[in-house]
Design a protein around this motif. Sequence first.
Motif, PDB file in Angstrom:
ATOM      1  N   ALA A  12       0.852  -1.193   0.000  1.00 25.93           N
ATOM      2  CA  ALA A  12       0.000   0.000   0.000  1.00 25.93           C
ATOM      3  C   ALA A  12       0.884   1.239   0.000  1.00 25.93           C
ATOM      4  O   ALA A  12       1.774   1.385   0.844  1.00 25.93           O
ATOM      5  CB  ALA A  12      -0.927  -0.010   1.210  1.00 25.93           C
ATOM      6  N   LEU A  13       0.670   2.139  -0.963  1.00 25.73           N
ATOM      7  CA  LEU A  13       1.478   3.341  -1.101  1.00 25.73           C
ATOM      8  C   LEU A  13       0.965   4.441  -0.180  1.00 25.73           C
ATOM      9  O   LEU A  13      -0.244   4.555   0.073  1.00 25.73           O
ATOM     10  CB  LEU A  13       1.472   3.829  -2.552  1.00 25.73           C
ATOM     11  N   MET A  14       1.886   5.250   0.304  1.00 25.83           N
ATOM     12  CA  MET A  14       1.515   6.409   1.099  1.00 25.83           C
ATOM     13  C   MET A  14       0.790   7.421   0.216  1.00 25.83           C
ATOM     14  O   MET A  14       1.056   7.523  -0.986  1.00 25.83           O
ATOM     15  CB  MET A  14       2.756   7.046   1.735  1.00 25.83           C
ATOM     16  N   ASP A  15      -0.109   8.204   0.818  1.00 27.61           N
ATOM     17  CA  ASP A  15      -0.911   9.154   0.037  1.00 27.61           C
ATOM     18  C   ASP A  15      -0.045  10.159  -0.704  1.00 27.61           C
ATOM     19  O   ASP A  15      -0.367  10.569  -1.830  1.00 27.61           O
ATOM     20  CB  ASP A  15      -1.885   9.896   0.963  1.00 27.61           C
ATOM     21  N   GLU A  16       1.075  10.578  -0.118  1.00 26.89           N
ATOM     22  CA  GLU A  16       1.919  11.614  -0.728  1.00 26.89           C
ATOM     23  C   GLU A  16       3.052  11.012  -1.565  1.00 26.89           C
ATOM     24  O   GLU A  16       3.976  11.735  -1.946  1.00 26.89           O
ATOM     25  CB  GLU A  16       2.501  12.521   0.362  1.00 26.89           C
ATOM     26  N   GLN A  17       2.997   9.724  -1.884  1.00 25.98           N
ATOM     27  CA  GLN A  17       4.041   9.076  -2.675  1.00 25.98           C
ATOM     28  C   GLN A  17       4.010   9.592  -4.118  1.00 25.98           C
ATOM     29  O   GLN A  17       3.017   9.431  -4.820  1.00 25.98           O
ATOM     30  CB  GLN A  17       3.828   7.569  -2.678  1.00 25.98           C
ATOM     31  N   PRO A  18       5.091  10.262  -4.619  1.00 24.39           N
ATOM     32  CA  PRO A  18       5.122  10.698  -6.030  1.00 24.39           C
ATOM     33  C   PRO A  18       5.232   9.472  -6.949  1.00 24.39           C
ATOM     34  O   PRO A  18       6.184   8.697  -6.846  1.00 24.39           O
ATOM     35  CB  PRO A  18       6.371  11.582  -6.104  1.00 24.39           C
ATOM     36  N   LEU A  19       4.277   9.307  -7.841  1.00 25.59           N
ATOM     37  CA  LEU A  19       4.235   8.102  -8.667  1.00 25.59           C
ATOM     38  C   LEU A  19       5.312   8.098  -9.738  1.00 25.59           C
ATOM     39  O   LEU A  19       5.862   7.042 -10.071  1.00 25.59           O
ATOM     40  CB  LEU A  19       2.851   7.967  -9.307  1.00 25.59           C
ATOM     41  N   LEU A  20       5.631   9.268 -10.309  1.00 26.64           N
ATOM     42  CA  LEU A  20       6.661   9.290 -11.344  1.00 26.64           C
ATOM     43  C   LEU A  20       8.010   8.890 -10.760  1.00 26.64           C
ATOM     44  O   LEU A  20       8.789   8.162 -11.404  1.00 26.64           O
ATOM     45  CB  LEU A  20       6.732  10.681 -11.980  1.00 26.64           C
ATOM     46  N   ASP A  21       8.303   9.356  -9.556  1.00 33.71           N
ATOM     47  CA  ASP A  21       9.547   8.940  -8.895  1.00 33.71           C
ATOM     48  C   ASP A  21       9.530   7.448  -8.587  1.00 33.71           C
ATOM     49  O   ASP A  21      10.560   6.769  -8.689  1.00 33.71           O
ATOM     50  CB  ASP A  21       9.750   9.735  -7.603  1.00 33.71           C
ATOM     51  N   ARG A  22       8.356   6.934  -8.211  1.00 31.49           N
ATOM     52  CA  ARG A  22       8.273   5.513  -7.907  1.00 31.49           C
ATOM     53  C   ARG A  22       8.527   4.655  -9.136  1.00 31.49           C
ATOM     54  O   ARG A  22       9.239   3.645  -9.079  1.00 31.49           O
ATOM     55  CB  ARG A  22       6.877   5.192  -7.328  1.00 31.49           C
ATOM     56  N   LEU A  23       7.993   5.073 -10.283  1.00 30.46           N
ATOM     57  CA  LEU A  23       8.238   4.344 -11.526  1.00 30.46           C
ATOM     58  C   LEU A  23       9.711   4.389 -11.905  1.00 30.46           C
ATOM     59  O   LEU A  23      10.275   3.393 -12.385  1.00 30.46           O
ATOM     60  CB  LEU A  23       7.385   4.925 -12.655  1.00 30.46           C
ATOM     61  N   GLN A  24      10.354   5.533 -11.686  1.00 30.31           N
ATOM     62  CA  GLN A  24      11.774   5.641 -11.994  1.00 30.31           C
ATOM     63  C   GLN A  24      12.599   4.752 -11.078  1.00 30.31           C
ATOM     64  O   GLN A  24      13.583   4.129 -11.504  1.00 30.31           O
ATOM     65  CB  GLN A  24      12.224   7.102 -11.876  1.00 30.31           C
ATOM     66  N   ASP A  25      12.202   4.648  -9.805  1.00 33.35           N
ATOM     67  CA  ASP A  25      12.916   3.769  -8.878  1.00 33.35           C
ATOM     68  C   ASP A  25      12.797   2.313  -9.304  1.00 33.35           C
ATOM     69  O   ASP A  25      13.765   1.538  -9.210  1.00 33.35           O
ATOM     70  CB  ASP A  25      12.369   3.945  -7.464  1.00 33.35           C
TER      71      ASP A  25
END
Length: 957
Positions: free
Chosen positions: A454-467
């Motif tokens: 479960a992702l945190m509400d403030e998790q930036p999705l573009l950064d997550r995809l790059q990670d």
Amino acid sequence: PGARAWLGGGSPRPGSPACSPVLGAGGRARPGPGPGPGPERAGARAPGSVAGPGHSFRKVTLTKPTFCHLCSDFIWGLAGFLCDVCNFMSHEKCLKLVRIPCTSVAPSLVRVPVAHCFGPRGLHKRKFCAVCRKVLEAPALHCEVCELHLHPDCVPFACSDCRQCHQDGHQDHDTHHHHWREGNLPSGARCEVCRKTCGSSDVLAGVRCEWCGVQAHSVCSAVLAPECGFGRLRSLVLPPACVRLLPGGFSKTQSFRIAEAVEPGEGGDGADGSAAVGPGRETPATPESGKQTLKIFDGDDAVRRSQFRLITVSRLASAEEVLEAALRVHHIPEDPGHLELCPLPPSLKACDTWAGGKAGSAVISEEGRSPGSGEATPEAWVIRALPRAQEVLKIYPGWLKVGVAYVSVRVTPKSTARSVVLEVLPLLGRQAEGPESFQLVEVAMGCRQVQRTALMDEQPLLDRLQDIRQMSVRQVSQTRFYVAESGDVAPHVSLFVGGLPPGLSPEEYSSLLHEAVATKATVVSVSHVYSSQGAVVLDVTSFSEAERLYVLLKDMAVRGRLLTALVLPDLLHAKLPPDSCPLLVFVNPKSGGLKGRDLLCSFRKLLNPHQVFDLTNGGPLPGLHLFSQVPCFRVLVCGGDGTVGWVLGALEETRYRLACPEPSVAILPLGTGNDLGRVLRWGAGYSGEDPLSVLLSVDEADAVLMDRWTILLDAHDTASAENGTADAEPPKIVQMSNYCGIGIDAELSLDFHQAREEEPGKFTSRLHNKGVYVRVGLQKISHSRSLHKQIRLQVERQEVELPSIEGLIFINIPSWGSGADLWGSDSDTRFEKPRMDDGLLEVVGVTGVVHMGQVQGGLRSGIRIAQGSYFRVTLLKATPVQVDGEPWVQAPGHMIISAAGPKVRLGAARALFFHWPCHPGPLLPVHMLRKAKQKPRRAGTTRDARADVPAPEGDPR
């Protein structure tokens, strides 16, 4: 703008506009609405045809005859079309009919991701790998739950598309769909739609539903209704909608009680990271060949694990051609324009960890050389993703909503998990509900494990995809994002713990476990106690605590007894169909050589693996507990006569806890004698019949009754009895189904048992076992014990004078010693005609080994002595005794064989020695299944035996 919902029934079908790439100039696919994370690629193609879903077809010249993977016919001439990624071969005329997706985009087409459960490596004749589509020649892997076969090197590229065998709180549904698996069909398999041959032993062709067994061409399968009715086995299968098991950190092998196989790491053959030649890998090129061989790593994770793939390219190849070859070998479907190859520094090639290069680092190395430049290049390269200002992300509903497969949302650097949830809810028809009730869940769809975070509400999705791409570019295609309700189901895990000291109270078991593993009383409670068997069932309301207890208990010994820990699901018996009578299967893998292990795997694939139990892992009690609330079920026992007696004994001890108090029991004989299997028409022993035919025979079998007898063994030491001291041995009670032997018969069984205990590896053949019996019999041929002088017999409280014999045998069934008729067929006015449900036992004597051999050869019968329902035998000295093939040496004392029920206390049973009224028969006969005389239709003929057919009119099942 920026969001689009794709409408249709569930996931789009392969080959539909939502799946096929949109071809542009030069055969390159441009971005389209396909399910993959980016545009697919297509090579050279036939004019007017469409490349299959995700395939990269190119025209090739054939140097030897080959087969089309769609129609299974020869590709005549010199040309065919080959996918560079998955090796799919096709005629030019068949290209437009291709519906099987390429392995590069297959993960995006999975309806519900379910991880596979791989067993140990083995040889699989005429089977094909589901990833590279090549024949399995070396030891390969197979899933224990479905028909997936893979090369070890291909495991990282398989998608998580195993059978969904239970509800786990995520995307649960009551309507069950076909679960198609491509290829590895019998060569004579026929299509359910066009009735033509759809199987092939030469290529991976055709599809088959792994629940109902319907077989079809991949094109024809689209015509069939999506709902699955489980076929001919519908009454035997435990429907997945009736089983609930929350994941809680347990692996598939732990959930299905399967022994975990120790395998090398995925994608590598050893810890050194050496790349062996195998599917998807190429042999290093020689310098004179004009080609070069490069090691290609997929992100930081592959570098850390030293897992790479080899590609061989021309020394004059361009950088773009090298990059496309690298993407193909790693099954990466993304647009090459968004990726690059970065050299792996020589000083870091042997390192265990690497921080990775910066996103967007130059492709050119320090010496100014790049792959494909024609000059000397580094031998190791890493696939990297270029930074993106925005990206289109697919969001799947966490519930199976009919009509919507997913919605596409454009994410930017400002997009967070909460903003995406707010944007997606109106598209899924949930705008009326508060967004705080939903969360964004990331699902990593690994072949061996599906992980949800479960992702945190403030998790930036573009950064997550790059990670994710930094760790592995291909992992993005195996990652999904779901909008799910925040209110998760409360944690609940049922742990079965066996091997505890018997005879304790629930409070004593709780205290014992608390001392052993420090259980937490706030989240752990004892829900069921099986005191006589020394087992309990724990209810655990914390996933972390359940996992901790499982790890500690499974290898622990308490008071000198090794414990057993099993994870059990919850059976939702109220959801069972009205005509359902599921089959509970017990298999002893140690019986029948390796046949028991093979049958265990086959039954897991034909049925729901939750209804198949390995008797060496906890015995029959876990299965009986799981089925305790099922109103009607049947039992199949795969093993020898001793195994059958073990299960029948456990069934009698738990009968009062079962909602179905009298389940019928079928037998698949795997032992040496198999006398009970012979009487019930299941044969002299399993000889490799189709397991599907066995299940059909069980479904058509007739129910019959069989007596069960109680034997009280009350040993007394003569010297102790004279001095008035305590007994030498405590009394005990055993159950008998087939026969009980005293004397020479038991002595031969004891010698065989001791020989098998000394060298168990040699006793894997039924023929060898019988040879050992003959050998030990010849050694006793001149032995004389004068048994009639060492024992006394009472029948119905009447003393019976014994003739001169060496063995005394009490028989309940008309088969003894591997099928011999010990009682004989001659009529005798003194006795009634024997039956196994008449409440009577027959007493027969044998004069020695020669007499026993004559009986087994059909030349003579035994000496008829008596017939009755109550017997008392007095042993004047230690004598060999065997019950249903289990031998031991019984101390002097008394044996009482009676029709008393299994719950008679020892004190009361001992009192029966002095006060026993005549009893007409056994109190609790068992219901057995006798194989019907008519043979069921053979599986794999014109129509698969599992295919749906109307049930017979008036069939109670």
